[in-house]
Scaffold this active site. Sequence first.
Site, PDB file in Angstrom:
ATOM      1  CG  ASP A  53      38.793  33.873  46.061  1.00 27.38           C
ATOM      2  OD1 ASP A  53      39.347  33.017  46.790  1.00 27.38           O
ATOM      3  OD2 ASP A  53      39.040  35.084  46.127  1.00 27.38           O
ATOM      4  CE  LYS A  83      43.577  35.430  50.481  1.00 30.84           C
ATOM      5  NZ  LYS A  83      42.405  36.171  49.999  1.00 30.84           N
ATOM      6  CD  GLN A  89      42.047  39.927  49.783  1.00 36.24           C
ATOM      7  OE1 GLN A  89      42.686  38.987  49.307  1.00 36.24           O
ATOM      8  NE2 GLN A  89      41.311  39.800  50.864  1.00 36.24           N
TER       9      GLN A  89
END
Length: 279
Positions: free
Chosen positions: A117, A50, A94
């Site tokens: 997200d 990412k 994460q």
Amino acid sequence: MSAEIIDGRAVAARVKEEVARQVAELPVRPRLATVLVGDDPASAIYVRMKREDCAEVGIESFHHEVDADVAPGALARLLGHLNEDERVHGILLQLPLPAHLDQDDFIVLIDPVKDVDGLTAANAGLLMQDREEAMVACTPAGVIELLKEAGAELEGTRAVVIGRSILVGKPLAQLLLAANATVTHCHSRTRDLPAVCREADVLIAAVGSPGLVTGDMVREGAVVIDVGTNRTDAGLVGDVDFESAKARARAITPVPGGVGPMTRAMLLVNTLRAARLQS
Ligand code: NAP
């Protein structure tokens, strides 16, 4: 009939090019803070990829590595600090977190405008209300882009989504509904899943069960999107039995090379949006 294979890598590359172009025109450089808790090798690889994606399109990333045995209060403080830091436009925590930490306790702490997200309840609520400012989770947003790529007409279409997770299935069903599809939402208690799937013009599997969807469950001419990512002895496979489904579908995504690259690309789109909204 031989189905069109929807090339997620090619679509993702185009999305990234567009993000890079828009980033270059922005007066501020978008910045993403990544937080990796613990030393899970797969999570470390995902975060690294990412960050590489960010670098490719001109988004700056700040990485924070946190010990696996971090005290909950310390992780909460880090997230609070990133919320306050005006240089940070997006926060990527994460997942999964180590077992002693409940991810819900930390997702809730992320400022919704930095929630790239799209996992916070605030963003889920905004999506539910069809509000434009909702930050949409990357995988479902990527699926919608792939459907556009396949030329799927969503208005009035019969869409079947298998899987109702907060991360994928639920926001995806919501996005399809917002696009005026008629949505049927399936899960582990659905009766006669094959019959329900056969009704679908657009069939999306987000389950985590290799080969769950077989060709006989696919309506002739349907568009099939396979979100499933399953590591098996035969390698990485989706939830759809690709060969038999391909024989009946009009268009289908492969695994790998379908939804996965789009998930990564949409994180960049969301970070760019977050930077715009905050500057
Ligand atoms: P999840 O939270 O485990 O949810 C799975 C869903 O599938 C649940 O709603 C479950 O129903 C349903 N289900 C399980 N068995 C079923 C069956 N036999 N028939 C019908 N429905 C069934 O999984 P997730 O996080 O949504 O992920 C789903 C898959 O997508 C996984 O393979 C994951 O690795 C993959 N994924 C891929 C990407 C990507 O970028 N490509 C991103 C995210 C996830 P209940 O609710 O009734 O339990």
